[in-house]
Design a protein around this motif. Sequence first.
Motif, PDB file in Angstrom:
ATOM      1  N   GLY A 890       0.795  -1.271   0.059  1.00 56.82           N
ATOM      2  CA  GLY A 890       0.031  -0.080   0.155  1.00 56.82           C
ATOM      3  C   GLY A 890       0.784   1.274  -0.104  1.00 56.82           C
ATOM      4  N   PRO A 891       0.221   2.361  -0.315  1.00 56.44           N
ATOM      5  CA  PRO A 891       0.886   3.512  -0.043  1.00 56.44           C
ATOM      6  C   PRO A 891       1.331   4.097   1.557  1.00 56.44           C
ATOM      7  CG  PRO A 891      -1.215   4.128  -0.009  1.00 56.44           C
ATOM      8  CD  PRO A 891      -1.462   2.815  -0.248  1.00 56.44           C
ATOM      9  N   VAL A 892       2.631   4.654   1.358  1.00 55.12           N
ATOM     10  CA  VAL A 892       3.156   4.961   2.524  1.00 55.12           C
ATOM     11  C   VAL A 892       2.509   6.266   3.028  1.00 55.12           C
ATOM     12  CG1 VAL A 892       5.531   6.072   3.548  1.00 55.12           C
ATOM     13  CG2 VAL A 892       5.390   4.393   1.754  1.00 55.12           C
ATOM     14  N   PRO A 893       1.886   6.242   4.602  1.00 61.85           N
ATOM     15  CA  PRO A 893       1.350   7.312   4.922  1.00 61.85           C
ATOM     16  C   PRO A 893       2.297   8.322   5.670  1.00 61.85           C
ATOM     17  CG  PRO A 893       1.263   5.515   6.698  1.00 61.85           C
ATOM     18  CD  PRO A 893       2.031   4.863   5.270  1.00 61.85           C
ATOM     19  N   THR A 894       1.750   9.595   5.855  1.00 61.31           N
ATOM     20  CA  THR A 894       2.208  10.398   6.551  1.00 61.31           C
ATOM     21  C   THR A 894       2.424  10.582   8.001  1.00 61.31           C
ATOM     22  OG1 THR A 894       0.574  11.996   6.473  1.00 61.31           O
ATOM     23  CG2 THR A 894       2.248  12.116   4.392  1.00 61.31           C
ATOM     24  N   THR A 895       1.715   9.690   8.438  1.00 65.29           N
ATOM     25  CA  THR A 895       2.016   9.523  10.144  1.00 65.29           C
ATOM     26  C   THR A 895       3.124   8.687  10.549  1.00 65.29           C
ATOM     27  OG1 THR A 895       0.545   7.494   9.785  1.00 65.29           O
ATOM     28  CG2 THR A 895      -0.738   9.645  10.121  1.00 65.29           C
ATOM     29  N   SER A 896       2.900   8.399  11.775  1.00 66.21           N
ATOM     30  CA  SER A 896       4.138   7.957  12.163  1.00 66.21           C
ATOM     31  C   SER A 896       3.644   6.858  13.342  1.00 66.21           C
ATOM     32  CB  SER A 896       5.357   8.773  12.950  1.00 66.21           C
ATOM     33  OG  SER A 896       4.843   9.370  13.918  1.00 66.21           O
ATOM     34  N   ASN A 897       4.376   5.673  13.998  1.00 66.83           N
ATOM     35  CA  ASN A 897       3.920   4.836  14.617  1.00 66.83           C
ATOM     36  C   ASN A 897       4.933   4.809  15.922  1.00 66.83           C
ATOM     37  OD1 ASN A 897       3.109   3.728  12.053  1.00 66.83           O
ATOM     38  ND2 ASN A 897       1.725   3.069  13.564  1.00 66.83           N
ATOM     39  N   LEU A 898       6.241   4.899  15.812  1.00 64.36           N
ATOM     40  CA  LEU A 898       7.296   4.758  16.740  1.00 64.36           C
ATOM     41  C   LEU A 898       8.322   5.985  16.672  1.00 64.36           C
ATOM     42  CD1 LEU A 898       8.583   2.998  18.808  1.00 64.36           C
ATOM     43  CD2 LEU A 898       9.779   1.673  16.973  1.00 64.36           C
ATOM     44  N   ASN A 899       8.347   6.744  17.709  1.00 62.99           N
ATOM     45  CA  ASN A 899       9.388   7.849  17.557  1.00 62.99           C
ATOM     46  C   ASN A 899      10.500   7.454  18.301  1.00 62.99           C
ATOM     47  OD1 ASN A 899       6.622   9.205  17.068  1.00 62.99           O
ATOM     48  ND2 ASN A 899       8.061  10.673  16.304  1.00 62.99           N
ATOM     49  N   PHE A 900      11.717   8.136  18.137  1.00 64.08           N
ATOM     50  CA  PHE A 900      12.920   7.557  18.888  1.00 64.08           C
ATOM     51  C   PHE A 900      14.036   8.570  18.752  1.00 64.08           C
ATOM     52  CE2 PHE A 900      12.860   5.356  14.825  1.00 64.08           C
ATOM     53  CZ  PHE A 900      13.845   5.879  14.397  1.00 64.08           C
ATOM     54  N   ARG A 901      14.871   8.848  19.681  1.00 60.70           N
ATOM     55  CA  ARG A 901      15.932   9.422  19.613  1.00 60.70           C
ATOM     56  C   ARG A 901      17.402   8.615  19.571  1.00 60.70           C
ATOM     57  NH1 ARG A 901      14.937   9.460  24.843  1.00 60.70           N
ATOM     58  NH2 ARG A 901      16.764   9.049  26.256  1.00 60.70           N
ATOM     59  N   ALA A 902      18.327   9.284  19.124  1.00 50.41           N
ATOM     60  CA  ALA A 902      19.528   8.372  18.696  1.00 50.41           C
ATOM     61  C   ALA A 902      20.073   7.901  19.923  1.00 50.41           C
ATOM     62  CB  ALA A 902      20.778   9.331  18.188  1.00 50.41           C
ATOM     63  N   GLY A 903      20.384   6.543  19.768  1.00 52.40           N
ATOM     64  CA  GLY A 903      21.000   5.725  20.857  1.00 52.40           C
ATOM     65  C   GLY A 903      19.876   5.134  21.827  1.00 52.40           C
ATOM     66  N   GLN A 904      18.511   5.554  21.693  1.00 47.53           N
ATOM     67  CA  GLN A 904      17.464   4.976  22.538  1.00 47.53           C
ATOM     68  C   GLN A 904      16.847   3.821  22.117  1.00 47.53           C
ATOM     69  OE1 GLN A 904      13.868   7.414  22.435  1.00 47.53           O
ATOM     70  NE2 GLN A 904      13.440   6.934  24.554  1.00 47.53           N
ATOM     71  N   THR A 905      16.570   2.854  23.160  1.00 51.95           N
ATOM     72  CA  THR A 905      15.732   1.642  22.842  1.00 51.95           C
ATOM     73  C   THR A 905      14.502   1.851  23.135  1.00 51.95           C
ATOM     74  OG1 THR A 905      17.713   0.299  22.716  1.00 51.95           O
ATOM     75  CG2 THR A 905      15.500  -0.923  23.125  1.00 51.95           C
ATOM     76  N   VAL A 906      13.413   2.008  22.412  1.00 50.82           N
ATOM     77  CA  VAL A 906      12.036   2.311  22.780  1.00 50.82           C
ATOM     78  C   VAL A 906      11.143   1.468  21.929  1.00 50.82           C
ATOM     79  CG1 VAL A 906      11.848   3.991  20.972  1.00 50.82           C
ATOM     80  CG2 VAL A 906      10.516   4.290  23.012  1.00 50.82           C
ATOM     81  N   ALA A 907       9.933   1.233  22.646  1.00 48.00           N
ATOM     82  CA  ALA A 907       8.774   0.600  21.944  1.00 48.00           C
ATOM     83  C   ALA A 907       7.550   1.057  21.843  1.00 48.00           C
ATOM     84  CB  ALA A 907       8.678  -0.939  22.829  1.00 48.00           C
ATOM     85  N   ASN A 908       6.532   0.588  20.932  1.00 45.87           N
ATOM     86  CA  ASN A 908       5.188   1.315  20.825  1.00 45.87           C
ATOM     87  C   ASN A 908       4.278   0.226  20.306  1.00 45.87           C
ATOM     88  OD1 ASN A 908       3.297   3.017  21.010  1.00 45.87           O
ATOM     89  ND2 ASN A 908       3.703   4.157  19.520  1.00 45.87           N
ATOM     90  N   HIS A 909       3.169   0.073  20.840  1.00 44.82           N
ATOM     91  CA  HIS A 909       2.146  -0.748  20.338  1.00 44.82           C
ATOM     92  C   HIS A 909       1.637  -0.463  19.206  1.00 44.82           C
ATOM     93  CE1 HIS A 909      -2.158  -2.272  20.571  1.00 44.82           C
ATOM     94  NE2 HIS A 909      -1.626  -3.280  21.287  1.00 44.82           N
ATOM     95  N   ALA A 910       1.148  -1.156  18.200  1.00 48.74           N
ATOM     96  CA  ALA A 910       0.556  -0.558  16.878  1.00 48.74           C
ATOM     97  C   ALA A 910      -0.435  -1.866  16.244  1.00 48.74           C
ATOM     98  CB  ALA A 910       1.753  -0.619  15.782  1.00 48.74           C
ATOM     99  N   GLN A 911      -1.464  -1.307  15.617  1.00 44.52           N
ATOM    100  CA  GLN A 911      -2.528  -2.095  15.321  1.00 44.52           C
ATOM    101  C   GLN A 911      -2.537  -1.708  13.558  1.00 44.52           C
ATOM    102  OE1 GLN A 911      -5.280  -2.457  19.262  1.00 44.52           O
ATOM    103  NE2 GLN A 911      -6.298  -1.650  17.235  1.00 44.52           N
ATOM    104  N   VAL A 912      -2.046  -2.590  13.290  1.00 41.78           N
ATOM    105  CA  VAL A 912      -1.624  -2.277  11.494  1.00 41.78           C
ATOM    106  C   VAL A 912      -2.534  -3.101  10.578  1.00 41.78           C
ATOM    107  CG1 VAL A 912       0.299  -1.704   9.938  1.00 41.78           C
ATOM    108  CG2 VAL A 912       0.828  -1.708  12.396  1.00 41.78           C
ATOM    109  N   PRO A 913      -3.209  -2.397   9.428  1.00 44.85           N
ATOM    110  CA  PRO A 913      -3.892  -3.239   8.783  1.00 44.85           C
ATOM    111  C   PRO A 913      -2.852  -4.131   7.851  1.00 44.85           C
ATOM    112  CG  PRO A 913      -4.634  -0.889   8.684  1.00 44.85           C
ATOM    113  CD  PRO A 913      -3.261  -1.080   9.745  1.00 44.85           C
ATOM    114  N   LEU A 914      -3.356  -5.321   7.298  1.00 43.73           N
ATOM    115  CA  LEU A 914      -2.337  -6.145   6.563  1.00 43.73           C
ATOM    116  C   LEU A 914      -2.864  -6.003   5.156  1.00 43.73           C
ATOM    117  CD1 LEU A 914      -2.863  -9.265   8.348  1.00 43.73           C
ATOM    118  CD2 LEU A 914      -1.420  -7.476   8.818  1.00 43.73           C
ATOM    119  N   GLY A 915      -1.601  -5.988   4.262  1.00 41.95           N
ATOM    120  CA  GLY A 915      -1.583  -5.719   2.938  1.00 41.95           C
ATOM    121  C   GLY A 915      -2.320  -7.128   2.255  1.00 41.95           C
TER     122      GLY A 915
END
Length: 943
Positions: A890-915
């Motif tokens: 599918g097309p690439v959306p303009t939104t984001s799911n997981l934000n991070f900064r350099a060197g950081q290990t970070v997680a985020n939950h996502a409910q993603v439609p399947l292709g």
Amino acid sequence: MRLRPAVAATAAALAAVLGMPPPAAFAADPATVLYVAGKSASCSDSGQGSQAAPFCTIAAAAAVVLPGQTVRIAPGSYPEQVDVRRSGTPGHPIRFVGEWTAGWTNTTPRVSVMGSHWPTDQPLTHAFTLTGVHDVELRELYLESKEEAVTVTDSSAVTLDRLFVHGEFGGQTGGVSVSGASSDVTVSRNQILHGNGVTIGAGVLRAVVTTNDIGNSRTGIAVTDAPGTVVTGNTVTRSEDSGIVLAGASTGAVVENNVLVRNAAAGHPGTAQLDVGAGSVTGTKADYNLVADEGDGGYRWAGTAYRLPAFRAATGQGAHDIAETGNTIGGPVPSLPREGSPAIDSGDPSAPGLPDTDQSGRPVIDDPKVPNAPGGGVRDRGAYERYGMDYVSLFTDVSQGPYPLTVKAQAGFRNDWTSDQPTTYTFDFGDGSAPVTSTESTVPHTYTAKGEHQVTVTVTDGFGQRLTSLGDAYGAYGARVSVRDPAPVKAALWPTNPAGDFRFDLLAGQSSSPWPIKSYAFDFGDGSPVQTNTYSSASHLYAAPGTYTASLTVTDSAGRTDRTTAKVTPGFAPAGFVPVAPKRVYDTRDPANDPGASGNQPFRPGERREIKAGIPAGATAAVVNITATGATTATHLDTSTIGGAAAGQTSSINIGPGETVANLVTVPITSSGDTRNLGLKNHDGTVHVVIDLYGYYLPQSADGYAPTPATRIADTRQTGAKLGPGASLPLKVAGSAGVPSGAKAVALNLTATEPTAAGFLAARPGGQSGRPATSSLNFAPGRTVANQVIVPLGPDGTVEVYNNDGSTHVIADVIGYYGADAKGRFTAVLPVRLQDTRNAPYQALDPGAETTVGIGGTGQVPANAVAGVVNLTAVAPRADGHVIAYPDLGPVPTTSNLNFRAGQTVANHAQVPLGTNGAIRLRNNSGGALDLITDLYGYFTTG
């Protein structure tokens, strides 16, 4: 102070030590017997009380019984008060008779008459009341009541024999009471424990209280204004007040052969082991008693306390009394004389009222180790005769098998007395064959036909002592032999999945063999180790959905085996969503919000806890926001199922030292009885944990999920106005961004960026005010943090985002909604790692690079899945940035799911439609390479 030790002197204990045989049944013509069987399917209180159609209640029989008839009561509990108002005639009494168990450990009455206590809502107070009757007998019953268990009022020629009387549990009254114009009432060979003992009231004539074991009572035997009362051969111990009391004008009494020890005389002024009031001394005889002579004295006579020598000198009584000072009462049974006790062979055999046998039904016997009383008397004082042989056991080497079946029965016994004469053993194998008498303690026997057989042995020693082992109805110690038809061993396997998840119970209860089955080997079919049990069930938690072939191999004691298989299909049921107003359910920093009772302590390294979050039975997964704070080192938390099946295989939230990090998690829940708990494990260091509940998935819920194209509905950077401290940002959701007006809850990806101070955002239903009690994401000054939220919509279809401190820009992207018109049903899976770019064949994502993660049709998820629920973790990114998750192809959306900064290990939950190919695509939208982890927690289908 009331004494409440454990009641060791129960009939069960007496059976083990004394081997009491059941009393012989009353000889009665069938026409003279009325039957009561409350458990019988054919019972009726309107019938004739025949053996084929018995009465259901004792009261029904009591209402019609005639002189000379016996009411035979079948084993069971009878929650009733029986009021006896019918009389017998001299020589033709009315009898109420129960049954006794025939067990080597539990010779007790099998008929329980519960005058109260069960059921608790019955307003009953007594088990039996006898009023205005004569020639009535009660025998071999267990009686429990809130008040006196038996009351005898204005009655004569009444016998209460071999009853087990217990106060209602908790130490209520219980006991036996005789009152009014009653005469010639005999209370004999009973055990009366807890509450009242025996009470003989004013006006009663010629009562006989003999050979009773009375313990843990208030006053053991209390006689008031009752002339001519006979109190002989009783053992009274552990009474809270005096042991025996004659009060008022209870003249002409006989008090002989009693054992009075450990009653509350010491330290209790006004009490004594034996207390005879001034109005009762005339014509009263007290002698041959064993009395604990302690405290102010074992005796009170006409109001004066005495010890034994002074008592004799002042009253002329007690010439043959013995002062018990050496704890000689209390052998294997607390009220039984120890070997060598002065109570043995020292009683007055001519004392009135004594029955031919002791409390346990055994005849008088001469103890060869103890000198006899003057005149050659061998009667023991108290309720029990001391026998040297006080225990007989019986074992068989085989308890079950096909005919012809040869068993060896082995007898054992304990005997304090030795004799030059041989001991003989008489075995009865219970199959109609003639008993076998031998001087050998082990005898073989062959059974030639099918049947259930009780094996007993009677041991007779050189002194003529005879004691019979009474086989246990449950076959304990081989006393029962089951002979069966010859047949092969057969395995039977029945899988059950009561919770509808990944835990299966494999039951082999219908496996069979004429020989005992000695082992059950369960193979669950998933490569896990075979579980071999000596019992016929096993429980297993499968790690992944699918269809498995489980097998069972049974082995009997003859070494024969059989194997069978069964298909099992573990997996969670598809479920709808139940949103809840966000609420805090756990906080290790606050004892009031720490249902795990961890004592306001952070998680320790490697510690796992079961957390009660108020999730109802039947739920398959919970949606929670987990906040970790105060970590002492870099660590991660795993949410795992009951029993920790998935702990350590995936991660749900990552945190660095000193950080505060939040992440939404959909936690699959497997069954644990009737509870639904969250499993949470810390990897390293110590860390405090806060959990907020946002909802749960329940198969019965009608509200499904509908993913929408990621749509940005708020970005304060576009307006230039940050959200200030204590301020809320309302977001109109229903009716926009693909969310219909009837939606119940919305899934958002929420981002805080450019904050001026440390703080948190809290998403909640619109229309609320004040500071919320929960949080959705936590941020530090100048950092960009994202987290998914699932939050109910307010009545006006809005959600509001609250900022607790500083000022920050807020970005909100709608990714889906929940409601009755949404078709997506969520199926949880045990958390599984789908991809880790740190491990081959994967590799780190370069700036702008993408990776495809297959979800649908992978074995974990069916091909018809429409969306996946994943946890995305960015590991050590080389530059600040974010990850975009979207349907593959599918097309690439303009939104984001997981934000991070350099060197950081970070997680985020996502409910993603399947292709259309059942996959999702992940894009590294940053200026440096990063590693990416994808863990699967469930999926949505619309079938």
